[in-house]
Design an enzyme around this catalytic site. Structure first.
Site, PDB file in Angstrom:
ATOM      1  N   ASP A  51       0.852  -1.208   0.000  1.00 36.92           N
ATOM      2  CA  ASP A  51       0.000   0.000   0.000  1.00 36.92           C
ATOM      3  C   ASP A  51       0.883   1.252   0.000  1.00 36.92           C
ATOM      4  O   ASP A  51       0.616   2.219  -0.722  1.00 36.92           O
ATOM      5  CB  ASP A  51      -0.897   0.050   1.251  1.00 36.92           C
ATOM      6  CG  ASP A  51      -1.835  -1.140   1.397  1.00 36.92           C
ATOM      7  OD1 ASP A  51      -3.047  -0.963   1.379  1.00 36.92           O
ATOM      8  OD2 ASP A  51      -1.330  -2.281   1.526  1.00 36.92           O
ATOM      9  N   GLU A  74      -5.106   7.394  -0.429  1.00 36.10           N
ATOM     10  CA  GLU A  74      -5.620   6.848   0.841  1.00 36.10           C
ATOM     11  C   GLU A  74      -4.611   6.934   1.974  1.00 36.10           C
ATOM     12  O   GLU A  74      -4.961   7.278   3.097  1.00 36.10           O
ATOM     13  CB  GLU A  74      -6.009   5.371   0.647  1.00 36.10           C
ATOM     14  CG  GLU A  74      -6.384   4.706   1.967  1.00 36.10           C
ATOM     15  CD  GLU A  74      -6.907   3.293   1.842  1.00 36.10           C
ATOM     16  OE1 GLU A  74      -6.909   2.729   0.729  1.00 36.10           O
ATOM     17  OE2 GLU A  74      -7.341   2.767   2.881  1.00 36.10           O
ATOM     18  N   ASP A 117      -6.546   4.890  -4.634  1.00 38.86           N
ATOM     19  CA  ASP A 117      -6.480   3.798  -3.650  1.00 38.86           C
ATOM     20  C   ASP A 117      -5.384   2.867  -4.156  1.00 38.86           C
ATOM     21  O   ASP A 117      -5.568   2.134  -5.131  1.00 38.86           O
ATOM     22  CB  ASP A 117      -7.822   3.064  -3.549  1.00 38.86           C
ATOM     23  CG  ASP A 117      -7.815   2.066  -2.396  1.00 38.86           C
ATOM     24  OD1 ASP A 117      -6.730   1.678  -1.940  1.00 38.86           O
ATOM     25  OD2 ASP A 117      -8.921   1.660  -1.970  1.00 38.86           O
ATOM     26  N   LEU A 119      -4.069   0.228  -3.043  1.00 35.83           N
ATOM     27  CA  LEU A 119      -4.335  -1.208  -2.934  1.00 35.83           C
ATOM     28  C   LEU A 119      -5.686  -1.329  -2.225  1.00 35.83           C
ATOM     29  O   LEU A 119      -5.783  -1.034  -1.037  1.00 35.83           O
ATOM     30  CB  LEU A 119      -3.210  -1.894  -2.142  1.00 35.83           C
ATOM     31  CG  LEU A 119      -3.102  -3.417  -2.262  1.00 35.83           C
ATOM     32  CD1 LEU A 119      -1.700  -3.894  -1.916  1.00 35.83           C
ATOM     33  CD2 LEU A 119      -4.137  -4.158  -1.449  1.00 35.83           C
ATOM     34  N   ASP A 120      -6.695  -1.682  -2.966  1.00 38.48           N
ATOM     35  CA  ASP A 120      -8.035  -1.842  -2.401  1.00 38.48           C
ATOM     36  C   ASP A 120      -8.232  -3.321  -2.089  1.00 38.48           C
ATOM     37  O   ASP A 120      -7.957  -4.176  -2.934  1.00 38.48           O
ATOM     38  CB  ASP A 120      -9.058  -1.347  -3.436  1.00 38.48           C
ATOM     39  CG  ASP A 120     -10.485  -1.445  -2.926  1.00 38.48           C
ATOM     40  OD1 ASP A 120     -10.735  -1.060  -1.765  1.00 38.48           O
ATOM     41  OD2 ASP A 120     -11.359  -1.905  -3.694  1.00 38.48           O
ATOM     42  N   THR A 122      -7.015  -4.546   1.135  1.00 38.44           N
ATOM     43  CA  THR A 122      -5.778  -4.872   1.870  1.00 38.44           C
ATOM     44  C   THR A 122      -5.975  -6.044   2.836  1.00 38.44           C
ATOM     45  O   THR A 122      -5.118  -6.930   2.937  1.00 38.44           O
ATOM     46  CB  THR A 122      -5.280  -3.641   2.654  1.00 38.44           C
ATOM     47  OG1 THR A 122      -5.053  -2.589   1.718  1.00 38.44           O
ATOM     48  CG2 THR A 122      -3.995  -3.927   3.403  1.00 38.44           C
ATOM     49  N   HIS A 198     -16.004  -6.241   6.550  1.00 38.97           N
ATOM     50  CA  HIS A 198     -16.519  -5.052   7.235  1.00 38.97           C
ATOM     51  C   HIS A 198     -18.044  -5.083   7.369  1.00 38.97           C
ATOM     52  O   HIS A 198     -18.689  -4.037   7.384  1.00 38.97           O
ATOM     53  CB  HIS A 198     -16.081  -3.773   6.507  1.00 38.97           C
ATOM     54  CG  HIS A 198     -14.591  -3.602   6.453  1.00 38.97           C
ATOM     55  ND1 HIS A 198     -13.849  -3.871   5.336  1.00 38.97           N
ATOM     56  CD2 HIS A 198     -13.708  -3.201   7.396  1.00 38.97           C
ATOM     57  CE1 HIS A 198     -12.567  -3.640   5.580  1.00 38.97           C
ATOM     58  NE2 HIS A 198     -12.452  -3.235   6.824  1.00 38.97           N
ATOM     59  N   GLY A 220     -12.897  -5.599  -1.251  1.00 37.74           N
ATOM     60  CA  GLY A 220     -12.595  -4.590  -2.256  1.00 37.74           C
ATOM     61  C   GLY A 220     -13.804  -3.972  -2.933  1.00 37.74           C
ATOM     62  O   GLY A 220     -14.696  -4.687  -3.401  1.00 37.74           O
ATOM     63  N   LYS A 224     -15.704  -5.583  -6.304  1.00 34.07           N
ATOM     64  CA  LYS A 224     -17.161  -5.791  -6.350  1.00 34.07           C
ATOM     65  C   LYS A 224     -17.777  -5.116  -7.578  1.00 34.07           C
ATOM     66  O   LYS A 224     -18.697  -5.662  -8.190  1.00 34.07           O
ATOM     67  CB  LYS A 224     -17.800  -5.294  -5.042  1.00 34.07           C
ATOM     68  CG  LYS A 224     -17.545  -6.313  -3.906  1.00 34.07           C
ATOM     69  CD  LYS A 224     -18.279  -5.976  -2.641  1.00 34.07           C
ATOM     70  CE  LYS A 224     -17.518  -5.125  -1.684  1.00 34.07           C
ATOM     71  NZ  LYS A 224     -16.341  -5.787  -1.061  1.00 34.07           N
ATOM     72  N   ASP A 247     -12.151   4.759  -2.831  1.00 37.12           N
ATOM     73  CA  ASP A 247     -12.678   3.422  -3.148  1.00 37.12           C
ATOM     74  C   ASP A 247     -13.691   3.486  -4.281  1.00 37.12           C
ATOM     75  O   ASP A 247     -13.851   2.515  -5.022  1.00 37.12           O
ATOM     76  CB  ASP A 247     -13.412   2.828  -1.931  1.00 37.12           C
ATOM     77  CG  ASP A 247     -12.472   2.502  -0.797  1.00 37.12           C
ATOM     78  OD1 ASP A 247     -11.523   1.744  -1.040  1.00 37.12           O
ATOM     79  OD2 ASP A 247     -12.684   3.012   0.328  1.00 37.12           O
TER      80      ASP A 247
HETATM   81  P1  AMP Z   1     -14.697  -4.067   1.696  1.00 43.37           P
HETATM   82  O1  AMP Z   1     -15.890  -4.311   0.847  1.00 43.37           O
HETATM   83  O2  AMP Z   1     -14.853  -4.529   3.100  1.00 43.37           O
HETATM   84  O3  AMP Z   1     -13.455  -4.546   1.058  1.00 43.37           O
HETATM   85  O4  AMP Z   1     -14.582  -2.483   1.783  1.00 43.37           O
HETATM   86  C1  AMP Z   1     -14.401  -1.669   0.636  1.00 43.37           C
HETATM   87  C2  AMP Z   1     -13.419  -0.561   0.951  1.00 43.37           C
HETATM   88  O5  AMP Z   1     -13.905   0.220   2.033  1.00 43.37           O
HETATM   89  C3  AMP Z   1     -12.055  -1.081   1.394  1.00 43.37           C
HETATM   90  O6  AMP Z   1     -11.066  -0.189   0.971  1.00 43.37           O
HETATM   91  C4  AMP Z   1     -12.136  -1.055   2.893  1.00 43.37           C
HETATM   92  O7  AMP Z   1     -10.883  -0.876   3.484  1.00 43.37           O
HETATM   93  C5  AMP Z   1     -13.040   0.159   3.142  1.00 43.37           C
HETATM   94  N1  AMP Z   1     -13.837  -0.038   4.353  1.00 43.37           N
HETATM   95  C6  AMP Z   1     -15.104  -0.502   4.441  1.00 43.37           C
HETATM   96  N2  AMP Z   1     -15.511  -0.566   5.724  1.00 43.37           N
HETATM   97  C7  AMP Z   1     -14.479  -0.125   6.460  1.00 43.37           C
HETATM   98  C8  AMP Z   1     -14.265   0.052   7.847  1.00 43.37           C
HETATM   99  N3  AMP Z   1     -15.208  -0.240   8.737  1.00 43.37           N
HETATM  100  N4  AMP Z   1     -13.052   0.513   8.256  1.00 43.37           N
HETATM  101  C9  AMP Z   1     -12.094   0.798   7.345  1.00 43.37           C
HETATM  102  N5  AMP Z   1     -12.232   0.652   6.031  1.00 43.37           N
HETATM  103  C10 AMP Z   1     -13.401   0.197   5.581  1.00 43.37           C
HETATM  104 MG    MG Z   2     -10.005   0.597  -0.573  1.00 44.50          MG
HETATM  105 MG    MG Z   3      -6.466   0.825   0.009  1.00 41.69          MG
END
Ligand code: AMP
Ligand code: MG
Ligand code: MG
Length: 308
Positions: A51, A74, A117, A119-120, A122, A198, A220, A224, A247
């Site tokens: 990242d 980011e 971003d 690296l989405d 991570t 998340h 990511g 998606k 994102d």
């Molecule tokens: P995900 O679908 O969980 O991969 O989330 C999509 C993007 O949003 C990624 O970059 C995650 O790091 C960020 N993200 C979603 N929810 C959170 C959270 N609660 N805290 C930090 N980053 C989040």
């Molecule tokens: Mg991201």
């Molecule tokens: Mg990232």
């Protein structure tokens, strides 16, 4: 006499080359064997050496070529000496074969905001779900996501020794999308893709209320949106704060270029001007087709809990 291509096309052509360099950096860090993981706000909010290096690479490479751009990445990194190996100065000639849409041909550098971003996905990267990872470079002007580049560094990584690993998708409004084939979800099927790491009660309540055939949980935002484009899912729903402007900018531009739609759960468009709040407080709802089907099924209780 040949004229210089418009700024948007030069920016896209450079971003394409920079995103391919990002793929190389990510591969190198992973094969180096130590990701040097740092927790940002907690165990579900991580940063790796990849990242950090990719953020430096993208931001410095863009700033060298386009010094008046506003670039928002980011990762919050302390100032460091520039490692010249990280700079990509090339551009993708293929991108430059396309003409700039007339309505964007007069853009000036100082009017453009680039959301990065590096690296989405991570969390998934650290757990070995490598194909969830993307690199996102989103281009906004007038507060609107206009164009973007998405690199998926481990696309096809399990497809066998002869497969080309990694791909770069690019596109923009009134321009089209390149590097990916659009496929639709089978007619009548409702498949939702959402976060793997998340999720919370609100996210799950929102999806439950929709009575869908299948729920896919992957990492990511970039990944998606690619699933929507490739017909693996019909809606991306994340009814929670957490996703940020870096994102959504590139994925939104690419999805909108294909006549899809990405908004918050209320159906409000996102703004991408430089002073906007980073977090997408009212979640994300995105589809390639049938946006209203999903938007109309977001429960009132979920909407009440998510203030834009
Ligand atoms: P995900 O679908 O969980 O991969 O989330 C999509 C993007 O949003 C990624 O970059 C995650 O790091 C960020 N993200 C979603 N929810 C959170 C959270 N609660 N805290 C930090 N980053 C989040
Ligand atoms: Mg991201
Ligand atoms: Mg990232």
């Amino acid at each position: 006499m040949s004229t210089k291509p418009a700024l948007l096309m030069r920016l896209l052509a450079s971003s394409f080359a920079i995103a391919e360099k990002a793929q190389m950096i990510i591969h190198q860090v992973l094969s180096g064997g130590n990701l040097h993981i740092v927790e940002k706000t907690g165990a579900n909010d991580l940063q790796t050496k990849a990242d950090r290096l990719v953020q430096q690479s993208i931001c410095l490479s863009l700033a060298r070529k386009f010094p008046k751009l506003t670039i928002i990445g980011e990762e919050d990194l302390p100032f460091q000496e520039i490692d010249e190996d990280l700079i990509e100065s090339g551009q993708c000639e293929e991108v430059l074969k396309y003409s700039c849409p007339v309505q964007y041909s007069h853009f000036k550098e100082e009017e453009i905001v680039v959301w990065v971003d590096p690296l989405d996905g991570t969390k998934e990267f650290t757990e070995g779900f490598l194909d969830h990872v993307t690199v996102l470079i989103g281009i906004a002007c007038g507060g609107k996501a206009i164009a973007g580049v998405i690199n998926q560094p481990y696309y096809n990584y399990q497809a066998g020794a002869d497969a080309v690993v990694g791909r770069t998708i690019w596109g923009g409004l009134n321009l089209g999308v390149f590097g990916i084939k659009v496929k639709e979800v089978p007619a009548g099927k409702h498949i939702v893709t959402t976060s793997r790491s998340h999720c919370n009660k609100l996210v799950n309540d929102c999806i439950s209320a929709m009575n869908v055939d299948e729920v896919i949980r992957v990492g990511g935002a970039g990944n998606k949106v690619l699933q929507l484009i490739e017909g693996k899912a019909s809606a991306y729903i994340f009814a929670s704060p957490g996703c940020k402007k870096w994102d959504t900018c590139a994925p939104e531009a690419i999805l909108h270029a294909l006549s899809g739609k990405l908004t918050d759960v209320h159906g409000n468009s996102f703004q991408y001007h430089k002073d906007v709040k980073h977090v997408n407080s009212a979640g994300v709802l995105a589809t390639l087709k049938n946006f209203d089907y999903y938007a109309s099924r977001v429960p009132e209780s979920v909407k009440m809990a998510l203030i834009p």
